[in-house]
Design a protein around this motif. Structure first.
Motif, PDB file in Angstrom:
ATOM      1  N   GLY A  94     -17.964 -62.319  53.851  1.00 46.46           N
ATOM      2  CA  GLY A  94     -18.628 -62.258  52.916  1.00 46.46           C
ATOM      3  C   GLY A  94     -19.947 -61.209  52.234  1.00 46.46           C
ATOM      4  O   GLY A  94     -20.242 -61.023  51.216  1.00 46.46           O
ATOM      5  N   SER A  95     -19.965 -60.285  53.333  1.00 41.91           N
ATOM      6  CA  SER A  95     -20.873 -59.325  53.031  1.00 41.91           C
ATOM      7  C   SER A  95     -20.607 -57.899  53.950  1.00 41.91           C
ATOM      8  O   SER A  95     -19.877 -58.149  55.044  1.00 41.91           O
ATOM      9  CB  SER A  95     -22.420 -59.571  53.637  1.00 41.91           C
ATOM     10  OG  SER A  95     -22.515 -59.709  55.047  1.00 41.91           O
ATOM     11  N   LEU A  96     -20.772 -56.841  53.512  1.00 41.33           N
ATOM     12  CA  LEU A  96     -20.528 -55.617  54.198  1.00 41.33           C
ATOM     13  C   LEU A  96     -21.119 -55.613  55.694  1.00 41.33           C
ATOM     14  O   LEU A  96     -20.502 -55.305  56.400  1.00 41.33           O
ATOM     15  CB  LEU A  96     -20.888 -54.318  53.349  1.00 41.33           C
ATOM     16  CG  LEU A  96     -20.571 -52.804  53.980  1.00 41.33           C
ATOM     17  CD1 LEU A  96     -19.504 -52.852  54.359  1.00 41.33           C
ATOM     18  CD2 LEU A  96     -21.338 -51.953  53.092  1.00 41.33           C
ATOM     19  N   GLU A  97     -22.393 -55.892  55.859  1.00 40.45           N
ATOM     20  CA  GLU A  97     -23.104 -55.749  56.903  1.00 40.45           C
ATOM     21  C   GLU A  97     -22.325 -56.926  58.170  1.00 40.45           C
ATOM     22  O   GLU A  97     -22.133 -56.610  59.039  1.00 40.45           O
ATOM     23  CB  GLU A  97     -24.490 -56.213  56.838  1.00 40.45           C
ATOM     24  CG  GLU A  97     -25.243 -55.901  57.946  1.00 40.45           C
ATOM     25  CD  GLU A  97     -26.838 -56.331  57.847  1.00 40.45           C
ATOM     26  OE1 GLU A  97     -27.454 -56.601  58.955  1.00 40.45           O
ATOM     27  OE2 GLU A  97     -27.452 -55.968  56.816  1.00 40.45           O
ATOM     28  N   GLY A  98     -22.001 -58.067  57.393  1.00 45.60           N
ATOM     29  CA  GLY A  98     -21.432 -58.996  58.287  1.00 45.60           C
ATOM     30  C   GLY A  98     -20.024 -58.586  58.876  1.00 45.60           C
ATOM     31  O   GLY A  98     -19.804 -58.758  59.886  1.00 45.60           O
ATOM     32  N   ASP A  99     -19.462 -58.095  57.902  1.00 44.51           N
ATOM     33  CA  ASP A  99     -17.958 -57.531  58.078  1.00 44.51           C
ATOM     34  C   ASP A  99     -18.125 -56.333  59.256  1.00 44.51           C
ATOM     35  O   ASP A  99     -17.194 -56.402  60.303  1.00 44.51           O
ATOM     36  CB  ASP A  99     -17.295 -57.082  56.999  1.00 44.51           C
ATOM     37  CG  ASP A  99     -16.673 -57.966  56.066  1.00 44.51           C
ATOM     38  OD1 ASP A  99     -16.878 -59.418  56.398  1.00 44.51           O
ATOM     39  OD2 ASP A  99     -16.399 -57.857  54.989  1.00 44.51           O
ATOM     40  N   LEU A 100     -18.898 -55.380  59.238  1.00 42.18           N
ATOM     41  CA  LEU A 100     -19.163 -54.362  60.163  1.00 42.18           C
ATOM     42  C   LEU A 100     -19.584 -55.123  61.428  1.00 42.18           C
ATOM     43  O   LEU A 100     -18.850 -54.482  62.529  1.00 42.18           O
ATOM     44  CB  LEU A 100     -20.307 -53.444  59.565  1.00 42.18           C
ATOM     45  CG  LEU A 100     -19.886 -52.339  58.218  1.00 42.18           C
ATOM     46  CD1 LEU A 100     -20.781 -51.804  57.838  1.00 42.18           C
ATOM     47  CD2 LEU A 100     -18.446 -51.624  58.887  1.00 42.18           C
ATOM     48  N   ARG A 101     -20.478 -55.851  61.472  1.00 41.33           N
ATOM     49  CA  ARG A 101     -21.050 -56.553  62.641  1.00 41.33           C
ATOM     50  C   ARG A 101     -19.734 -57.132  63.433  1.00 41.33           C
ATOM     51  O   ARG A 101     -19.672 -56.958  64.653  1.00 41.33           O
ATOM     52  CB  ARG A 101     -22.011 -57.520  62.248  1.00 41.33           C
ATOM     53  CG  ARG A 101     -22.372 -58.437  63.662  1.00 41.33           C
ATOM     54  CD  ARG A 101     -23.362 -57.409  64.641  1.00 41.33           C
ATOM     55  NE  ARG A 101     -23.661 -58.103  65.902  1.00 41.33           N
ATOM     56  CZ  ARG A 101     -24.612 -58.779  66.051  1.00 41.33           C
ATOM     57  NH1 ARG A 101     -25.796 -58.799  65.141  1.00 41.33           N
ATOM     58  NH2 ARG A 101     -25.017 -59.284  67.266  1.00 41.33           N
ATOM     59  N   LEU A 102     -19.040 -57.822  62.863  1.00 44.81           N
ATOM     60  CA  LEU A 102     -17.982 -58.556  63.539  1.00 44.81           C
ATOM     61  C   LEU A 102     -16.886 -57.127  64.025  1.00 44.81           C
ATOM     62  O   LEU A 102     -16.346 -57.492  65.029  1.00 44.81           O
ATOM     63  CB  LEU A 102     -17.013 -59.450  62.479  1.00 44.81           C
ATOM     64  CG  LEU A 102     -15.981 -60.245  63.046  1.00 44.81           C
ATOM     65  CD1 LEU A 102     -16.580 -61.048  64.373  1.00 44.81           C
ATOM     66  CD2 LEU A 102     -15.626 -61.157  61.952  1.00 44.81           C
ATOM     67  N   LEU A 103     -16.734 -56.382  63.185  1.00 49.40           N
ATOM     68  CA  LEU A 103     -15.689 -55.372  63.644  1.00 49.40           C
ATOM     69  C   LEU A 103     -16.255 -54.630  64.865  1.00 49.40           C
ATOM     70  O   LEU A 103     -15.562 -54.197  65.938  1.00 49.40           O
ATOM     71  CB  LEU A 103     -15.616 -54.342  62.401  1.00 49.40           C
ATOM     72  CG  LEU A 103     -14.652 -52.825  62.839  1.00 49.40           C
ATOM     73  CD1 LEU A 103     -13.360 -53.280  63.075  1.00 49.40           C
ATOM     74  CD2 LEU A 103     -14.835 -51.896  61.521  1.00 49.40           C
ATOM     75  N   TYR A 104     -17.510 -54.217  64.888  1.00 50.39           N
ATOM     76  CA  TYR A 104     -18.155 -53.675  65.935  1.00 50.39           C
ATOM     77  C   TYR A 104     -18.218 -54.422  67.309  1.00 50.39           C
ATOM     78  O   TYR A 104     -17.732 -53.970  68.245  1.00 50.39           O
ATOM     79  CB  TYR A 104     -19.368 -53.206  65.610  1.00 50.39           C
ATOM     80  CG  TYR A 104     -19.700 -52.094  64.627  1.00 50.39           C
ATOM     81  CD1 TYR A 104     -18.715 -51.059  64.574  1.00 50.39           C
ATOM     82  CD2 TYR A 104     -20.848 -52.052  63.845  1.00 50.39           C
ATOM     83  CE1 TYR A 104     -18.730 -50.166  63.788  1.00 50.39           C
ATOM     84  CE2 TYR A 104     -20.742 -50.877  62.890  1.00 50.39           C
ATOM     85  CZ  TYR A 104     -19.894 -50.066  62.831  1.00 50.39           C
ATOM     86  OH  TYR A 104     -20.230 -48.901  62.069  1.00 50.39           O
ATOM     87  N   GLU A 105     -18.234 -55.751  67.087  1.00 55.11           N
ATOM     88  CA  GLU A 105     -18.292 -56.559  68.277  1.00 55.11           C
ATOM     89  C   GLU A 105     -16.777 -56.794  68.934  1.00 55.11           C
ATOM     90  O   GLU A 105     -16.538 -56.527  70.089  1.00 55.11           O
ATOM     91  CB  GLU A 105     -18.626 -57.976  67.881  1.00 55.11           C
ATOM     92  CG  GLU A 105     -20.206 -58.217  67.347  1.00 55.11           C
ATOM     93  CD  GLU A 105     -20.240 -59.742  67.215  1.00 55.11           C
ATOM     94  OE1 GLU A 105     -19.359 -60.404  66.837  1.00 55.11           O
ATOM     95  OE2 GLU A 105     -21.686 -60.028  66.768  1.00 55.11           O
TER      96      GLU A 105
END
Length: 210
Positions: A94-105
């Motif tokens: 639901g947010s750009l930062e959240g999506d990026l964090r999950l992708l990076y993990e």
């Protein structure tokens, strides 16, 4: 009058042959070969790796390998595709930062896999000497990562978080570059505490500024 018993017997019907390869490409054998590739690459590197060695580790014949991949390069690229999170569903937090964090993990875990951390640098070294490997490796890694990142950008744009006129190539470089640099080039043994969260936050802010 003598009867020819053999002439009275019905002519045997010819057996129907299974299509070539139909019963050969078993998934358990395919997975055994993939596992053997990981082990062989980690043990001897790409240059010394052979189809014979892979087959021996997998407990199959060379023919079983060649039925699935026509060369060791294509076999290895299949493995690299998996490491590049190809086919991973795009995060939907639901947010750009959240999506990026999950992708990076997810990406960080894949890149720091004990075998992957040996395979990718070795392939990069081979790519410096072999243009075909360089092109194929770049295409495989880029397509796998960019496919997911592109969907993250599209979702963020639809939510109004990003400029619709965003330079997509620059954005994809910004998303993928830092983590690959640290994990694959610098090869830091351990990420600093909170690094992925900070990276996601900084990348989101950078993308919004483009």
């Amino acid at each position: 009058m003598t009867t020819n018993a053999a002439a009275d017997e019905p002519t045997p019907r010819p057996r129907r042959r299974a299509p070539a390869g139909a019963a050969v490409l078993r998934e358990d054998v395919t997975e055994a070969i993939r596992a053997a590739v990981f082990e062989e690459l980690a043990a001897v590197g790409y240059a010394r790796m052979s189809i014979e060695g892979i087959a021996r580790r997998a407990g199959v014949g060379k023919t079983a390998v060649y039925r699935r991949w026509r060369s060791k390069l294509h076999l290895v690229l299949d493995i690299v595709s998996a490491l590049a999170v190809q086919g991973l569903p795009a995060p939907d937090t639901g947010s750009l930062e959240g999506d990026l964090r999950l992708l990076y993990e997810v990406t960080s875990r894949a890149l720091r896999h004990p075998v992957a951390s040996q395979i990718i640098p070795d392939l990069q070294a081979e790519a410096a000497r072999n243009p075909d490997i360089a092109e194929a490796l770049q295409k495989t890694l880029r397509e796998g990562q960019d496919g997911v990142a592109s969907r993250i950008l599209a979702a963020a744009t639809e939510r109004g978080e990003l400029n619709p006129a965003l330079d997509t190539d620059l954005a994809l470089d910004l998303i993928s570059g830092p983590l690959y640099w640290r994990a694959v080039v610098v090869r830091s043994p351990k990420l600093p505490k909170g690094y992925l969260g900070s990276l996601a936050r900084a990348t989101a802010q950078g993308l919004k500024a483009i």
